[in-house]
Design a protein around this motif. Sequence first.
Motif, short mmCIF file in Angstrom:
data_model
loop_
_atom_site.label_atom_id
_atom_site.label_comp_id
_atom_site.label_asym_id
_atom_site.label_seq_id
_atom_site.Cartn_x
_atom_site.Cartn_y
_atom_site.Cartn_z
N THR A 25 33.08 44.38 48.52
CA THR A 25 31.99 45.12 49.00
C THR A 25 31.98 46.78 48.84
O THR A 25 33.55 46.93 48.94
CB THR A 25 30.97 44.43 50.65
N SER A 26 31.67 47.32 47.71
CA SER A 26 32.03 48.12 47.71
C SER A 26 31.16 49.67 48.41
O SER A 26 29.84 49.36 48.26
CB SER A 26 31.68 48.93 46.19
N TRP A 27 31.60 50.81 48.72
CA TRP A 27 31.30 51.69 49.72
C TRP A 27 31.33 53.12 48.56
O TRP A 27 32.19 53.59 48.19
CB TRP A 27 31.16 52.06 51.07
N PHE A 28 29.86 53.47 48.75
CA PHE A 28 29.38 54.68 47.83
C PHE A 28 29.87 55.93 48.52
O PHE A 28 28.83 56.53 49.30
CB PHE A 28 29.18 54.97 46.45
N GLU A 29 30.00 57.56 47.60
CA GLU A 29 29.90 59.12 48.65
C GLU A 29 28.23 58.83 48.71
O GLU A 29 28.18 59.42 49.63
CB GLU A 29 30.65 59.65 47.62
N GLY A 30 27.63 58.48 48.32
CA GLY A 30 26.08 59.06 47.97
C GLY A 30 25.11 57.64 49.39
O GLY A 30 24.66 58.09 50.01
N GLY A 31 26.07 57.01 50.29
CA GLY A 31 25.78 56.55 50.80
C GLY A 31 25.73 55.02 50.47
O GLY A 31 25.18 53.82 51.55
N GLU A 32 25.35 54.36 49.01
CA GLU A 32 25.13 52.83 49.05
C GLU A 32 26.29 51.99 49.25
O GLU A 32 27.12 52.69 49.40
CB GLU A 32 24.62 52.77 47.04
N ALA A 62 27.15 60.43 39.04
CA ALA A 62 27.35 61.49 39.87
C ALA A 62 28.97 62.02 40.30
O ALA A 62 29.50 62.57 40.84
CB ALA A 62 26.33 61.56 41.19
N ASP A 63 30.30 61.23 39.52
CA ASP A 63 31.35 61.42 40.15
C ASP A 63 31.76 61.04 41.51
O ASP A 63 32.18 61.51 41.44
CB ASP A 63 31.25 62.86 39.35
N GLU A 64 31.10 60.03 42.22
CA GLU A 64 31.36 60.08 43.62
C GLU A 64 32.40 58.48 43.85
O GLU A 64 32.48 57.86 42.98
CB GLU A 64 30.33 58.65 43.78
N LYS A 65 32.93 59.49 44.57
CA LYS A 65 34.08 58.41 45.08
C LYS A 65 33.06 56.64 45.33
O LYS A 65 32.59 57.10 46.08
CB LYS A 65 34.11 58.62 46.35
N GLU A 92 43.74 46.30 52.07
CA GLU A 92 42.39 46.18 52.03
C GLU A 92 41.16 46.96 51.53
O GLU A 92 40.19 46.17 52.12
CB GLU A 92 42.70 46.84 53.81
N TYR A 93 41.22 48.13 51.17
CA TYR A 93 40.47 48.42 50.13
C TYR A 93 41.02 49.25 48.36
O TYR A 93 42.28 49.85 48.97
CB TYR A 93 39.61 49.62 50.77
N ILE A 94 40.09 49.24 47.53
CA ILE A 94 40.43 50.16 46.67
C ILE A 94 39.98 51.17 46.51
O ILE A 94 38.47 51.56 47.00
CB ILE A 94 40.74 49.21 45.69
N ASP A 95 41.14 52.45 46.34
CA ASP A 95 39.55 54.03 46.37
C ASP A 95 39.66 54.04 44.86
O ASP A 95 40.79 54.56 44.56
CB ASP A 95 40.28 54.72 47.33
N LEU A 96 38.45 54.38 44.80
CA LEU A 96 37.85 55.22 43.05
C LEU A 96 37.90 56.33 43.31
O LEU A 96 36.92 56.83 43.83
CB LEU A 96 37.64 54.25 41.88
N PRO A 97 38.27 57.63 42.51
CA PRO A 97 37.94 58.86 42.94
C PRO A 97 36.98 58.77 42.13
O PRO A 97 35.95 59.97 42.82
CB PRO A 97 39.27 59.58 42.88
N LYS A 98 35.89 58.99 41.86
CA LYS A 98 35.18 58.62 40.47
C LYS A 98 34.61 57.55 39.78
O LYS A 98 35.64 56.78 39.08
CB LYS A 98 35.01 60.20 39.55
N GLU A 99 33.43 56.89 40.14
CA GLU A 99 32.69 55.84 39.46
C GLU A 99 31.21 56.58 39.05
O GLU A 99 30.79 56.82 40.33
CB GLU A 99 32.93 54.84 40.24
N GLU A 100 30.75 55.43 38.31
CA GLU A 100 29.26 55.29 39.04
C GLU A 100 28.69 54.10 39.88
O GLU A 100 29.64 53.64 39.73
CB GLU A 100 28.62 54.78 37.14
#
Length: 242
Positions: A168-175, A122-125, A143-151
């Motif tokens: 540990t990853s956080w996604f724009e949709g909450g997961e 869904a083209d999530e951060k 402290e972190y790496i930001d990827l503008p769009k990922e699965e």
Amino acid sequence: MAARVMVWNEHRHERRNCIVRDIYPDGIHWTIASFLAEAGYETRTATLDEPEHGLTDEALNETDVLIWWGHLAHEEVSDEAVRKVRERVLNGMGLIVLHSGHFSKIFKTLMGTSCELKWREADEKERLWVVSPGHPIVEGIGEYIDLPKEEMYGEHFDIPAPDELIFTSWFEGGEVFRSGCAYFRGSGKIFYFRPGHETYPTYHHRDIQRVIANAVQWARPVRRSRPVYGNAKPLERIGVKA
């Protein structure tokens, strides 16, 4: 001496999908091999459709660290190739498994679990948080790496508890997701690194490249003999009274 790295890739998406081909015109494997060569490593590539999938005895014996990217054709990898790679890992070869390689035969064999997870395109951060700041794999990373769009990959991720959890990853949709997991198997080291969906330019991102290059250095074999197993003679005399 520079570590000898083999980058293995199915090389299917790049030939079937023009979006992937535009991002990785020479294949995901060549993109990864190229930035690792720039980092000073000796690199070679192998793909699924080569004889023996490019995983010949000679090639594996000349590999210190194997990087694995697969997605469409996990079941097309022969059991014999999996057996050979597993044996090399147990004898000290490093293994770095990327993105959808979580479902490869070799990763599932070494983990002993289903390696299932949740996913969504869904083209999530994605924000990858460093949770082990003293680990060599994150040298030079903030402290972190930001990827503008990922699965999105989400928990529960059916893997054994990592010996070392690095990201540990956080996604724009909450997961959230355990996205950088290190393991020790036999004399070998394994690093699973989540980012890298084929329709995004993730492997062109400098921090992602740095993590993979660091992981190669971490995973390369320790120069020592493998332990001797089986029946053993005592080192001291048994049952001798003073």
